[in-house]
Design an enzyme around this catalytic site. Structure first.
Site, PDB file in Angstrom:
ATOM      1  CE1 TYR A  51      -2.922  -3.151   0.496  1.00 53.58           C
ATOM      2  CE2 TYR A  51      -3.411  -2.442   2.717  1.00 53.58           C
ATOM      3  CZ  TYR A  51      -3.570  -3.344   1.690  1.00 53.58           C
ATOM      4  OH  TYR A  51      -4.396  -4.418   1.861  1.00 53.58           O
ATOM      5  CG  HIS A 109      -0.589  -8.685   0.538  1.00 53.80           C
ATOM      6  ND1 HIS A 109      -0.255  -7.351   0.555  1.00 53.80           N
ATOM      7  CD2 HIS A 109      -1.923  -8.712   0.327  1.00 53.80           C
ATOM      8  CE1 HIS A 109      -1.339  -6.609   0.382  1.00 53.80           C
ATOM      9  NE2 HIS A 109      -2.366  -7.414   0.238  1.00 53.80           N
TER      10      HIS A 109
HETATM   11  N1  LIG Z   1      -5.294  -8.853   1.818  1.00 56.23           N
HETATM   12  C1  LIG Z   1      -5.699  -8.344   0.679  1.00 56.23           C
HETATM   13  O1  LIG Z   1      -5.374  -8.837  -0.408  1.00 56.23           O
HETATM   14  C2  LIG Z   1      -6.583  -7.135   0.701  1.00 56.23           C
HETATM   15  C3  LIG Z   1      -7.207  -6.690  -0.477  1.00 56.23           C
HETATM   16  C4  LIG Z   1      -8.031  -5.575  -0.405  1.00 56.23           C
HETATM   17  C5  LIG Z   1      -8.240  -4.933   0.821  1.00 56.23           C
HETATM   18  N2  LIG Z   1      -7.601  -5.370   1.948  1.00 56.23           N
HETATM   19  C6  LIG Z   1      -7.791  -4.703   3.271  1.00 56.23           C
HETATM   20  O2  LIG Z   1      -9.172  -4.592   3.531  1.00 56.23           O
HETATM   21  C7  LIG Z   1      -9.496  -3.211   3.776  1.00 56.23           C
HETATM   22  C8  LIG Z   1     -10.902  -2.901   3.330  1.00 56.23           C
HETATM   23  O3  LIG Z   1     -11.103  -3.265   1.972  1.00 56.23           O
HETATM   24  P1  LIG Z   1     -11.256  -2.219   0.775  1.00 56.23           P
HETATM   25  O4  LIG Z   1     -10.579  -0.952   1.128  1.00 56.23           O
HETATM   26  O5  LIG Z   1     -10.831  -2.906  -0.461  1.00 56.23           O
HETATM   27  O6  LIG Z   1     -12.822  -2.028   0.626  1.00 56.23           O
HETATM   28  P2  LIG Z   1     -14.064  -1.733   1.595  1.00 56.23           P
HETATM   29  O7  LIG Z   1     -13.645  -1.410   2.964  1.00 56.23           O
HETATM   30  O8  LIG Z   1     -15.039  -2.854   1.364  1.00 56.23           O
HETATM   31  O9  LIG Z   1     -14.701  -0.439   0.896  1.00 56.23           O
HETATM   32  C9  LIG Z   1     -14.022   0.792   0.821  1.00 56.23           C
HETATM   33  C10 LIG Z   1     -14.812   1.712  -0.116  1.00 56.23           C
HETATM   34  O10 LIG Z   1     -16.141   1.886   0.379  1.00 56.23           O
HETATM   35  C11 LIG Z   1     -16.370   3.280   0.658  1.00 56.23           C
HETATM   36  N3  LIG Z   1     -17.061   3.325   1.952  1.00 56.23           N
HETATM   37  C12 LIG Z   1     -16.522   3.044   3.176  1.00 56.23           C
HETATM   38  N4  LIG Z   1     -17.439   3.154   4.130  1.00 56.23           N
HETATM   39  C13 LIG Z   1     -18.591   3.527   3.532  1.00 56.23           C
HETATM   40  C14 LIG Z   1     -19.895   3.817   4.005  1.00 56.23           C
HETATM   41  N5  LIG Z   1     -20.183   3.757   5.298  1.00 56.23           N
HETATM   42  N6  LIG Z   1     -20.848   4.161   3.093  1.00 56.23           N
HETATM   43  C15 LIG Z   1     -20.556   4.224   1.785  1.00 56.23           C
HETATM   44  N7  LIG Z   1     -19.328   3.946   1.260  1.00 56.23           N
HETATM   45  C16 LIG Z   1     -18.356   3.614   2.130  1.00 56.23           C
HETATM   46  C17 LIG Z   1     -15.009   3.947   0.691  1.00 56.23           C
HETATM   47  O11 LIG Z   1     -15.125   5.269   0.185  1.00 56.23           O
HETATM   48  P3  LIG Z   1     -14.386   6.553   0.844  1.00 56.23           P
HETATM   49  O12 LIG Z   1     -13.004   6.150   1.253  1.00 56.23           O
HETATM   50  O13 LIG Z   1     -14.394   7.530  -0.277  1.00 56.23           O
HETATM   51  O14 LIG Z   1     -15.231   6.978   2.016  1.00 56.23           O
HETATM   52  C18 LIG Z   1     -14.209   3.075  -0.275  1.00 56.23           C
HETATM   53  O15 LIG Z   1     -14.447   3.474  -1.609  1.00 56.23           O
HETATM   54  C19 LIG Z   1      -8.411  -2.476   2.974  1.00 56.23           C
HETATM   55  O16 LIG Z   1      -8.300  -1.117   3.331  1.00 56.23           O
HETATM   56  C20 LIG Z   1      -7.200  -3.307   3.304  1.00 56.23           C
HETATM   57  O17 LIG Z   1      -6.735  -2.980   4.609  1.00 56.23           O
HETATM   58  C21 LIG Z   1      -6.781  -6.465   1.899  1.00 56.23           C
END
Ligand SMILES: NC(=O)c1ccc[n+]([C@@H]2O[C@H](COP(=O)([O-])OP(=O)(O)OC[C@H]3O[C@@H](n4cnc5c(N)ncnc54)[C@H](OP(=O)(O)O)[C@@H]3O)[C@@H](O)[C@H]2O)c1
Length: 282
Positions: A51, A109
Site C-alpha cells: 500500500y 499477502h
Molecule cells: N489482503 C488483501 O489482499 C486485501 C485486499 C483488499 C483490501 N484489503 C484490506 O481490507 C481493507 C478494506 O477493503 P477495501 O478498502 O478494499 O474495501 P471496503 O472497505 O469494502 O470499501 C471501501 C470503499 O467503500 C467506501 N465506503 C466506506 N465506508 C462507507 C460507508 N459507510 N458508506 C458508503 N461507502 C463507504 C469507501 O469510500 P471513501 O473512502 O471515499 O469513504 C471506499 O471506496 C483495505 O483497506 C485493506 O486494509 C486487503
C-alpha cells in the site's frame, strides 16, 4: 456505544474484531486518516508493504496520543519478497517505515502459487522466525485457499493465526471460512462492503431501513455476527464514524440468512483469484 469485541487468536494474542483499513489511502493522507480513526475509537489498523503508506500509519499513531501498545497493527509481506532473505529484509523495512520495533500481525499477502516454484512454505518458515524473535507478535496469511492451508499444515509446525480473504455478501467464501473455523484460524474479511458494491442491494437496503441503520452498518454487523474480523476503509470522516457504530444493535437470524443468501459464489468476487494472482510490482 458498546466496546469492540476482542477475538482470541490461536497463539493466545487478541485482536479487535473491528479495525481500520488503509488500502488506497495516499501516503500523504494516511497519517490524518489513521489519527481520525483512532480518535473515533478504532484500535486496529490494517496496512501492507504494497500500500506504500506504512510510514503514514506510524506517524498517525504517534500523533494521536494513543499508546502504541493500545493499537493492533497489521502489515503484509509484499509479493516480490517471498524468498526468505528478502522476507527478512522486508519485515525490517516495514518496522523502519512504521517506526516500531514490532508489528502485532504480519501476513503473507498472497500465496502466489504460480511463482517461486510454488514454494510459499519456505516463506512461511521465515514468518515463523519473525514470530520467534518478536518482530511479529502473531503471523498469518492472506488469500490462502484450502489447498494452500493444507500444505502449510502438512509441511510446517505453525498454524496461521489468521487468513485474510475477500469476503462480503456477494462472496461468502464459505469453503475457505469453514476450513479456517475447523482449524482454529481466524477469518479476516477484506473488502467487507465490496468497496461499496453491495450497498445498493435491495435486500440490504430493506434491512437497513427497517433497523434504522445504514447499508454499510448492516453489512459490517453481518460480518461481526458471523465471527469475521473486519477493517472497512474510508477516507470520509462521517463514514469512519458510521462504520464504527455497529455494536449497539443485532441482526436477527432471518436477516442474517437473507444476507448470506445473497452469495454469488465466484461471480461475486471483485479481486483476483488467489490461485492465479501473480502480480509483482516494481
Ligand atoms: N489482503 C488483501 O489482499 C486485501 C485486499 C483488499 C483490501 N484489503 C484490506 O481490507 C481493507 C478494506 O477493503 P477495501 O478498502 O478494499 O474495501 P471496503 O472497505 O469494502 O470499501 C471501501 C470503499 O467503500 C467506501 N465506503 C466506506 N465506508 C462507507 C460507508 N459507510 N458508506 C458508503 N461507502 C463507504 C469507501 O469510500 P471513501 O473512502 O471515499 O469513504 C471506499 O471506496 C483495505 O483497506 C485493506 O486494509 C486487503
Amino acid at each position: 456505544m458498546s466496546e469492540v469485541p476482542l477475538i482470541e487468536l490461536n497463539d493466545g494474542n487478541r485482536i479487535p474484531q473491528l479495525g481500520f483499513g488503509v488500502f488506497q489511502i495516499g501516503p500523504d493522507e494516511t497519517a490524518e486518516a489513521v489519527q481520525r480513526a483512532l480518535s473515533v475509537g478504532y484500535r486496529h489498523i490494517d496496512t501492507a508493504e504494497m500500500y506504500g503508506n506504512e510510514a503514514g500509519v506510524g506517524e498517525g499513531i504517534r500523533a494521536s496520543g494513543v499508546d502504541r501498545d493500545e493499537v493492533f497493527v497489521t502489515s503484509k509481506l509484499d509479493n516480490g519478497m517471498h524468498e526468505p532473505d528478502d522476507a527478512r529484509r522486508a519485515i525490517d523495512g516495514t518496522l523502519e517505515a512504521l517506526g516500531f520495533d514490532h508489528v502485532d500481525l504480519f501476513l503473507i499477502h498472497w500465496p502466489l502459487p504460480t511463482r517461486y516454484d510454488g514454494d510459499f512454505v519456505s516463506t512461511w518458515r521465515a514468518m515463523e522466525e519473525f514470530k520467534a524473535d518478536g518482530r511479529a507478535r502473531s503471523i498469518g496469511v492472506s488469500n490462502f485457499e484450502v489447498g494452500h492451508l493444507e500444505r502449510l499444515a502438512a509441511e510446517t509446525g505453525t498454524v496461521p493465526a489468521v487468513n485474510q480473504i475477500e469476503a462480503h455478501p456477494y462472496l461468502r467464501n464459505q469453503e475457505v471460512s469453514d476450513y479456517c473455523a475447523a482449524n482454529g484460524i481466524a477469518v479476516e474479511a477484506w473488502s467487507p462492503i465490496a468497496q461499496g458494491e453491495v450497498l445498493g442491494d435491495e435486500t440490504i437496503g430493506e434491512i437497513a431501513e427497517r433497523t434504522g441503520r445504514t447499508p454499510a452498518q448492516v453489512v459490517l454487523r453481518w460480518h461481526v455476527q458471523l465471527g469475521n474480523i473486519v477493517f472497512p476503509k474510508s477516507a470520509t470522516p462521517a463514514r469512519i464514524e458510521e462504520n464504527f457504530a455497529i455494536f449497539d444493535f443485532e441482526l436477527d437470524a432471518t436477516d442474517m440468512e437473507r444476507i448470506t443468501g445473497l452469495d454469488r459464489g465466484e461471480d461475486g468476487r471483485t479481486g483476483p483469484h488467489p490461485d492465479t494472482f501473480a502480480m509483482i510490482s516494481d
